[in-house]
Design an enzyme around this catalytic site. Structure first.
Site, mmCIF file in Angstrom:
data_model
loop_
_atom_site.group_PDB
_atom_site.id
_atom_site.type_symbol
_atom_site.label_atom_id
_atom_site.label_comp_id
_atom_site.label_asym_id
_atom_site.label_seq_id
_atom_site.Cartn_x
_atom_site.Cartn_y
_atom_site.Cartn_z
ATOM 1 N N LYS A 22 0.833 -1.208 0.000
ATOM 2 C CA LYS A 22 0.000 0.000 0.000
ATOM 3 C C LYS A 22 0.868 1.259 0.000
ATOM 4 O O LYS A 22 0.627 2.196 -0.772
ATOM 5 C CB LYS A 22 -0.890 0.016 1.239
ATOM 6 C CG LYS A 22 -1.652 1.326 1.429
ATOM 7 C CD LYS A 22 -1.783 1.666 2.896
ATOM 8 C CE LYS A 22 -2.548 2.964 3.057
ATOM 9 N NZ LYS A 22 -1.732 4.058 3.603
ATOM 10 N N ASN A 23 1.906 1.287 0.844
ATOM 11 C CA ASN A 23 2.713 2.497 0.970
ATOM 12 C C ASN A 23 3.590 2.751 -0.252
ATOM 13 O O ASN A 23 4.094 3.854 -0.435
ATOM 14 C CB ASN A 23 3.560 2.440 2.245
ATOM 15 C CG ASN A 23 2.720 2.613 3.500
ATOM 16 O OD1 ASN A 23 1.608 3.161 3.456
ATOM 17 N ND2 ASN A 23 3.212 2.125 4.622
ATOM 18 N N ARG A 92 -4.019 10.428 3.026
ATOM 19 C CA ARG A 92 -2.829 11.193 3.383
ATOM 20 C C ARG A 92 -1.876 11.327 2.192
ATOM 21 O O ARG A 92 -1.281 12.372 1.958
ATOM 22 C CB ARG A 92 -2.131 10.474 4.546
ATOM 23 C CG ARG A 92 -0.822 11.092 5.001
ATOM 24 C CD ARG A 92 -1.055 12.335 5.806
ATOM 25 N NE ARG A 92 0.194 12.951 6.237
ATOM 26 C CZ ARG A 92 0.274 14.169 6.747
ATOM 27 N NH1 ARG A 92 -0.807 14.893 6.862
ATOM 28 N NH2 ARG A 92 1.427 14.662 7.135
ATOM 29 N N CYS A 116 -5.693 8.884 7.958
ATOM 30 C CA CYS A 116 -5.865 8.604 9.380
ATOM 31 C C CYS A 116 -5.270 9.731 10.219
ATOM 32 O O CYS A 116 -4.170 10.212 9.935
ATOM 33 C CB CYS A 116 -5.167 7.298 9.751
ATOM 34 S SG CYS A 116 -5.826 5.845 8.918
ATOM 35 N N ARG A 121 1.054 15.720 11.782
ATOM 36 C CA ARG A 121 1.985 15.164 10.785
ATOM 37 C C ARG A 121 2.237 16.238 9.747
ATOM 38 O O ARG A 121 1.696 16.210 8.647
ATOM 39 C CB ARG A 121 1.396 13.903 10.144
ATOM 40 C CG ARG A 121 1.255 12.757 11.122
ATOM 41 C CD ARG A 121 0.975 11.449 10.399
ATOM 42 N NE ARG A 121 -0.387 11.353 9.926
ATOM 43 C CZ ARG A 121 -0.836 10.368 9.161
ATOM 44 N NH1 ARG A 121 -0.021 9.417 8.757
ATOM 45 N NH2 ARG A 121 -2.103 10.329 8.777
ATOM 46 N N PRO A 122 3.048 17.245 10.103
ATOM 47 C CA PRO A 122 3.234 18.392 9.212
ATOM 48 C C PRO A 122 3.956 17.990 7.934
ATOM 49 O O PRO A 122 4.698 17.007 7.892
ATOM 50 C CB PRO A 122 4.082 19.351 10.047
ATOM 51 C CG PRO A 122 4.789 18.478 11.029
ATOM 52 C CD PRO A 122 3.829 17.371 11.351
ATOM 53 N N ILE A 123 3.718 18.794 6.888
ATOM 54 C CA ILE A 123 4.406 18.553 5.617
ATOM 55 C C ILE A 123 5.475 19.635 5.377
ATOM 56 O O ILE A 123 5.828 19.929 4.246
ATOM 57 C CB ILE A 123 3.413 18.490 4.440
ATOM 58 C CG1 ILE A 123 2.607 19.796 4.318
ATOM 59 C CG2 ILE A 123 2.481 17.302 4.578
ATOM 60 C CD1 ILE A 123 1.791 19.887 3.032
ATOM 61 N N ASP A 124 6.014 20.164 6.473
ATOM 62 C CA ASP A 124 6.989 21.245 6.341
ATOM 63 C C ASP A 124 8.261 20.780 5.637
ATOM 64 O O ASP A 124 8.891 21.560 4.903
ATOM 65 C CB ASP A 124 7.326 21.834 7.713
ATOM 66 C CG ASP A 124 7.858 20.800 8.687
ATOM 67 O OD1 ASP A 124 7.238 19.730 8.803
ATOM 68 O OD2 ASP A 124 8.889 21.052 9.340
ATOM 69 N N GLN A 125 8.667 19.516 5.820
ATOM 70 C CA GLN A 125 9.879 19.043 5.153
ATOM 71 C C GLN A 125 9.662 18.889 3.644
ATOM 72 O O GLN A 125 10.583 19.098 2.858
ATOM 73 C CB GLN A 125 10.339 17.721 5.766
ATOM 74 C CG GLN A 125 10.749 17.817 7.227
ATOM 75 C CD GLN A 125 11.875 18.811 7.469
ATOM 76 O OE1 GLN A 125 12.975 18.650 6.947
ATOM 77 N NE2 GLN A 125 11.595 19.852 8.250
ATOM 78 N N ASP A 304 3.685 1.208 12.031
ATOM 79 C CA ASP A 304 2.448 0.650 11.506
ATOM 80 C C ASP A 304 2.135 -0.733 12.074
ATOM 81 O O ASP A 304 1.011 -1.225 11.917
ATOM 82 C CB ASP A 304 2.510 0.550 9.976
ATOM 83 C CG ASP A 304 2.259 1.893 9.300
ATOM 84 O OD1 ASP A 304 1.904 2.857 10.006
ATOM 85 O OD2 ASP A 304 2.418 1.985 8.066
ATOM 86 N N ILE A 326 7.425 7.509 16.856
ATOM 87 C CA ILE A 326 7.080 8.135 15.576
ATOM 88 C C ILE A 326 5.800 8.951 15.714
ATOM 89 O O ILE A 326 5.767 10.147 15.413
ATOM 90 C CB ILE A 326 6.921 7.074 14.465
ATOM 91 C CG1 ILE A 326 8.127 6.120 14.438
ATOM 92 C CG2 ILE A 326 6.716 7.755 13.115
ATOM 93 C CD1 ILE A 326 9.440 6.756 14.119
ATOM 94 N N ARG A 396 -8.737 0.720 3.552
ATOM 95 C CA ARG A 396 -7.704 1.560 2.954
ATOM 96 C C ARG A 396 -6.376 0.828 2.812
ATOM 97 O O ARG A 396 -5.533 1.243 2.010
ATOM 98 C CB ARG A 396 -7.486 2.824 3.794
ATOM 99 C CG ARG A 396 -8.632 3.830 3.738
ATOM 100 C CD ARG A 396 -8.249 5.136 4.420
ATOM 101 N NE ARG A 396 -6.945 5.572 3.977
ATOM 102 C CZ ARG A 396 -5.890 5.738 4.775
ATOM 103 N NH1 ARG A 396 -5.996 5.504 6.069
ATOM 104 N NH2 ARG A 396 -4.733 6.140 4.295
#
Length: 428
Positions: A22-23, A92, A116, A121-125, A304, A326, A396
């Site tokens: 999935k990932n 996500r 989820c 879970r920022p997307i700053d990077q 996970d 995490i 999902r």
């Protein structure tokens, strides 16, 4: 809307096959945007996230054929259509559309991602990487706007090891001018899978799977055929439930090296595991010992798998401590396990599990994907009937779960929620 029902206490035996990762799938499908001709991906899992991404590619003009586990994407007619909301809110990994569309079109408008909720879970990077490549990034009315006259290679150091940011920067950089170096990159197998696809398309990438990835931009990428890797999280979940209620289960289509941290912990608990080239045979231990687990970035213990193994640890003798470094908020399944008679308490980022206890069937709700997997493991171990709502989360990430578990001898089935039950869930 469905609910999942499990009659616990039935031993599982036989062979269960793992689907494609999935990932990986949620990154490979957006990566097809970068090509100038059709891309075929084999071995995709039958999950809702894949269907959502198929719809998103069609929204921006792609032609997508999806049959059995094979998807062919013709991206030649795609346009940088804004995707400010709608389907992007449902997963996500919709953020991978940012890197792919920025790489190909030098612009994109993508709604903030859903999926989820596991705490911040920022997307700053991701944004840091896009800006280093020359993009202007703004947040306007809940959507991310990305614009660039051109993208140029850069040296990018990730402050936090991030799978999503590593892949997203790769997607944006493969068509940029010059060399991009990603330092402190994530090392997950899914990153190698995406790099393999991009390389087959004509990209020049070195170092995927290490903490330094070097990308030399090329002028164009072309179509190819790619086979996805097996899903290590699904495989790990099957290994855990085989250890919990199995009488000898062969988990097929596995890369054992991707699961070394889980295998080590299961063996430490007293579970018998035999690894083969692409299979793992799991036999239950006569007496299970408590263990301590700390989630870490790959190759450490996967976050996970934290929730499924927490359910299993209720069978172990003694006190186990599971610490999630995490996602500190990834303990919503604990209250549901308590409903099933688990003796667990949460202290900060850790769950303390005291066992052994006999779980009892109950009505529980999956709050996220892997919490759902934990409740399935618990339901298989429990006495009586367990009824799980929030099945859309499980859909999902786990392909044809009912059929796969039924094939091992589990008594598990789906039922439609009544209108009254739907209203009750909405009021919660």
């Amino acid at each position: 809307m469905d609910k999942l029902k499990i009659a616990g206490g039935y031993p599982l035996k036989g062979t269960i096959r793992v689907s494609g990762a999935k990932n990986s799938a949620v990154a490979l499908i957006p990566a097809t945007i970068l090509a100038d001709s059709p891309v075929t991906i084999e071995g995709l899992p039958d999950i809702s996230d894949v269907e959502i991404l198929k719809g998103l590619l069609e929204e921006i003009g792609g032609t997508v054929q999806f049959q059995d586990d094979e998807m062919t994407v013709d991206p030649s007619s795609m346009i940088p259509m804004p995707l400010p909301n709608g389907k992007v809110k449902k997963l996500r990994a919709s953020y991978y559309l940012m890197g792919a569309m920025l790489g190909r079109f030098k612009k994109a408008v993508i709604g903030l991602p859903g999926g989820c909720y596991l705490g911040p879970r920022p997307i700053d990077q991701h944004i840091k990487g896009f800006e280093a490549l020359g993009a202007q990034v703004t947040n306007e009315q809940g959507a991310i706007y990305l614009r660039a006259d051109e993208l140029r290679g850069a040296r990018i150091y990730l402050d936090v090891v991030s799978v999503g940011a590593t892949i997203n920067i790769m997607l944006a950089a493969v068509l940029a001018k010059g060399r991009t170096v990603i330092e402190n990159a994530a090392k997950e197998p899914e990153i190698i899978d995406v790099a393999t696809l991009l390389t087959n398309m004509g990209a020049k990438i070195k170092g995927a799977g290490t903490d330094i990835i070097r990308i030399d931009g090329v002028e164009k990428l072309s179509g190819c055929r790619h086979t996805i890797i097996p899903d290590r999280i699904e495989a790990g979940t099957f290994m855990i439930l085989a250890a919990a209620v199995g009488e000898g289960v062969l988990v097929d289509n596995v890369i054992p090296q991707h699961l070394e941290s889980l295998i080590a912990k299961l063996r430490e608990m007293g579970v018998s595991i035999e690894t083969r080239d692409d299979q793992v045979f799991v036999s239950p231990g006569s007496k299970l010992k408590a263990v301590d687990i700390k989630t870490l970035v790959y190759p450490g213990f996967a976050t996970d798998l934290q929730q499924p193994i927490t359910a299993f640890l209720t069978r172990a003798e003694g006190s186990s401590v599971v610490t999630d470094t995490i996602y500190g908020a990834r303990f919503k399944h604990i209250d549901e396990l308590r409903r099933m008679n688990a003796n667990i308490k949460v202290e900060g980022r850790s769950a303390i599990i005291n066992g052994p206890v006999q779980l009892q069937g109950a009505k529980v709700k999956a709050s996220d994907l892997r919490a759902g997997a934990a409740l399935v493991v618990a339901g298989l171990m429990a006495e009586g009937i367990t009824e799980i709502t929030g099945v859309d989360h499980i859909d999902r990430g786990y392909s044809q779960l009912v059929d796969k578990l039924s094939g091992l001898g589990a008594t598990i089935w789906r039922e439609k929620l009544s209108s009254e039950e739907i209203e009750q869930l909405k009021s919660l």
